[in-house]
Design a protein around this motif. Structure first.
Motif, mmCIF file in Angstrom:
data_model
loop_
_atom_site.group_PDB
_atom_site.id
_atom_site.type_symbol
_atom_site.label_atom_id
_atom_site.label_comp_id
_atom_site.label_asym_id
_atom_site.label_seq_id
_atom_site.Cartn_x
_atom_site.Cartn_y
_atom_site.Cartn_z
ATOM 1 N N UNK A 1 0.936 -0.980 0.112
ATOM 2 C CA UNK A 1 0.014 -0.122 0.189
ATOM 3 C C UNK A 1 0.847 1.253 -0.146
ATOM 4 N N UNK A 2 0.661 2.051 -0.939
ATOM 5 C CA UNK A 2 1.619 3.374 -0.988
ATOM 6 C C UNK A 2 0.944 4.576 -0.531
ATOM 7 N N UNK B 1 -3.899 3.092 7.660
ATOM 8 C CA UNK B 1 -3.804 2.605 9.146
ATOM 9 C C UNK B 1 -4.918 1.290 9.380
ATOM 10 N N UNK B 2 -4.530 0.268 9.678
ATOM 11 C CA UNK B 2 -5.303 -0.904 9.583
ATOM 12 C C UNK B 2 -6.190 -0.900 11.003
ATOM 13 N N UNK B 3 -7.510 -1.446 10.763
ATOM 14 C CA UNK B 3 -8.574 -0.998 11.876
ATOM 15 C C UNK B 3 -8.197 -1.819 13.234
ATOM 16 N N UNK B 4 -7.434 -2.759 13.223
ATOM 17 C CA UNK B 4 -7.036 -3.682 14.246
ATOM 18 C C UNK B 4 -6.255 -2.922 15.387
ATOM 19 N N UNK C 1 1.772 -1.071 5.472
ATOM 20 C CA UNK C 1 1.619 -0.967 3.944
ATOM 21 C C UNK C 1 1.716 -2.247 3.319
ATOM 22 N N UNK C 2 2.243 -3.238 4.193
ATOM 23 C CA UNK C 2 2.551 -4.553 3.534
ATOM 24 C C UNK C 2 1.600 -5.664 3.640
ATOM 25 N N UNK C 3 0.310 -5.340 3.165
ATOM 26 C CA UNK C 3 -0.749 -6.487 3.262
ATOM 27 C C UNK C 3 -0.521 -7.610 2.260
#
Length: 412
Positions: free
Chosen positions: A318-319, A324-327, A361-363
């Motif tokens: 993700x660039x 920001x992830x929800x967890x 950023x690294x999903x």
């Protein structure tokens, strides 16, 4: 612009608020307006909610002699690099673990192995396993925490001693690996909450069972850490489980009191206070160097791991630097950061390694369904049910965590 050589001794805590300090201010405000407009129409798991979209404050990072280091290792970007990455081959590391061997278990797109973290204002030093082992000669390194710490520990072994045979000895909560030529030990100590719980069995801790925690009990674990030269702690993911049982008294006591509660920030704070008090009174401050890893990010969902299946078939980072992830609850991160700052005021230095933002950023780099499953399950695997979007493929993101850790260790 010439990049600065890495120069960092006794840097102050780099908090989650510091990680975006190098973003252009205008760009941040533009992003804020855009995200505010999109918030009502787009799933919040994919964007930063308005309460999380903030202008992170700048903090000067001052070295021991008072000069400004000018480098935030945790603010940067991912750069595709198929020349220097990966740092090792999955199949060549004899210490690889099946849970993280994504290529072995069928993943075809291997670009996740070729991304290099590039800080904005400096370069990370090249990881040199031989130089590190010289630094660790006659020393004991212990990673303390959960399976994400185990993920990092395996990466550390693959980076440092990839060709040595996997002679790992299980002793209690310890997984010990000895590098005999250097009289060095690189160990993992399983303790997902740091404090005592009913999930402290290294091999037998069913993810879906009811958690029971003794928030103010750490001596059982702590006595095993006292002789370490370097301690690397983590605890976060298990605190995202909605319900927990709190225990007053011991597990074997007939007078013990059990109370089921919703897991809260306060419980995390009590546990970290217990941990910090133990460090203050039990650790040799002149000998033991202490690190604390910030939250490894993931998105909440309904898979076996409690994560979203979003990482399935993800092939690119993700660039969007504000993602920001929800967890990842910033309230929990603030508790950890505050605890560490208070410890430093009391004379105990804990280096906080804030890897949350860079990892978020690294999903593309999670195992998803490409790992060994230890129980018989239906085939083919349903990604919506079985994607592991919490842990990390190796080689991969934990190698960057260890490159940063390496930079600090080599400065000790």
């Amino acid at each position: 612009m010439r990049r600065k050589k890495l120069k960092r001794k006794n840097m102050s805590v780099v908090t989650w608020k510091d990680t975006l300090k190098f973003l252009p201010i205008a760009a941040v405000f533009t992003a804020a307006l855009a995200f505010a407009a999109l918030y009502l129409t787009i799933n919040t798991a994919h964007i930063v909610s308005p309460e999380n979209l903030v202008i992170f404050k700048e903090r000067e990072m001052v070295t021991k002699n008072g000069t400004i280091s000018g480098c935030n290792l945790f603010a940067g970007r991912w750069v595709y690099d198929d020349v220097s990455r990966p740092l090792y081959k999955e199949g060549k590391c004899k210490l690889m673990e099946e849970d993280f061997a994504c290529e072995k278990y069928g993943r075809k797109n291997l670009k996740y192995q070729n991304w290099r973290w590039q800080p904005h204002q400096c370069d990370l030093p090249m990881f040199n396993g031989t130089a590190l082992l010289e630094k660790l000669r006659n020393k004991k390194v212990v990673f303390v925490g959960d399976s994400l710490n185990r993920n990092q520990w395996r990466s550390f072994l693959c980076l440092t001693v990839p060709h040595l045979p996997p002679k790992i000895i299980l002793k209690g909560n310890y997984l010990n690996f000895e590098v005999k030529d250097y009289n060095a030990t690189i160990s993992l100590y399983w303790s997902p909450y740091l404090v005592e719980s009913n999930f402290d069995n290294t091999l037998n801790h069913g993810a879906n069972d009811q958690r029971t925690i003794r928030l103010k009990s750490i001596e059982k674990h702590g006595r095993n850490w006292m002789n370490a030269d370097i301690l690397i702690f983590d605890t976060f993911a298990w605190w995202t489980i909605p319900n927990t049982t709190i225990l007053w008294g011991s597990f074997n006591s007939s007078d013990a009191i059990y109370k089921q509660v919703q897991t809260s920030v306060r419980h995390y704070e009590i546990a970290l206070n217990t941990w910090s008090e133990w460090l203050e009174f039990q650790v040799d401050r002149n000998k033991t160097k202490i690190f604390f890893m910030s939250a490894s990010p993931f998105r909440l969902g309904l898979t076996t791991w409690g994560t979203s299946s979003s990482c399935y078939n993800a092939t690119e980072p993700i660039f969007d630097e504000t993602y920001w992830p929800n967890a990842v609850k910033r309230s929990l991160m603030e508790v950890a950061e505050s605890t560490i700052e208070k410890l430093e005021e009391r004379g105990v230095k804990v280096q906080y390694l804030n890897i949350t933002q860079l990892s978020s950023y690294r999903e593309d780099a999670h195992p998803s369904i490409y790992k060994q499953f230890w129980k018989s399950i239906e085939k083919p695997l349903d990604p919506n049910k079985y994607s592991d979007c919490m842990h990390w493929c190796l080689p991969g993101v934990p190698d960057t965590w260890n490159e940063i850790l390496y930079a600090y260790i080599m400065e000790l």
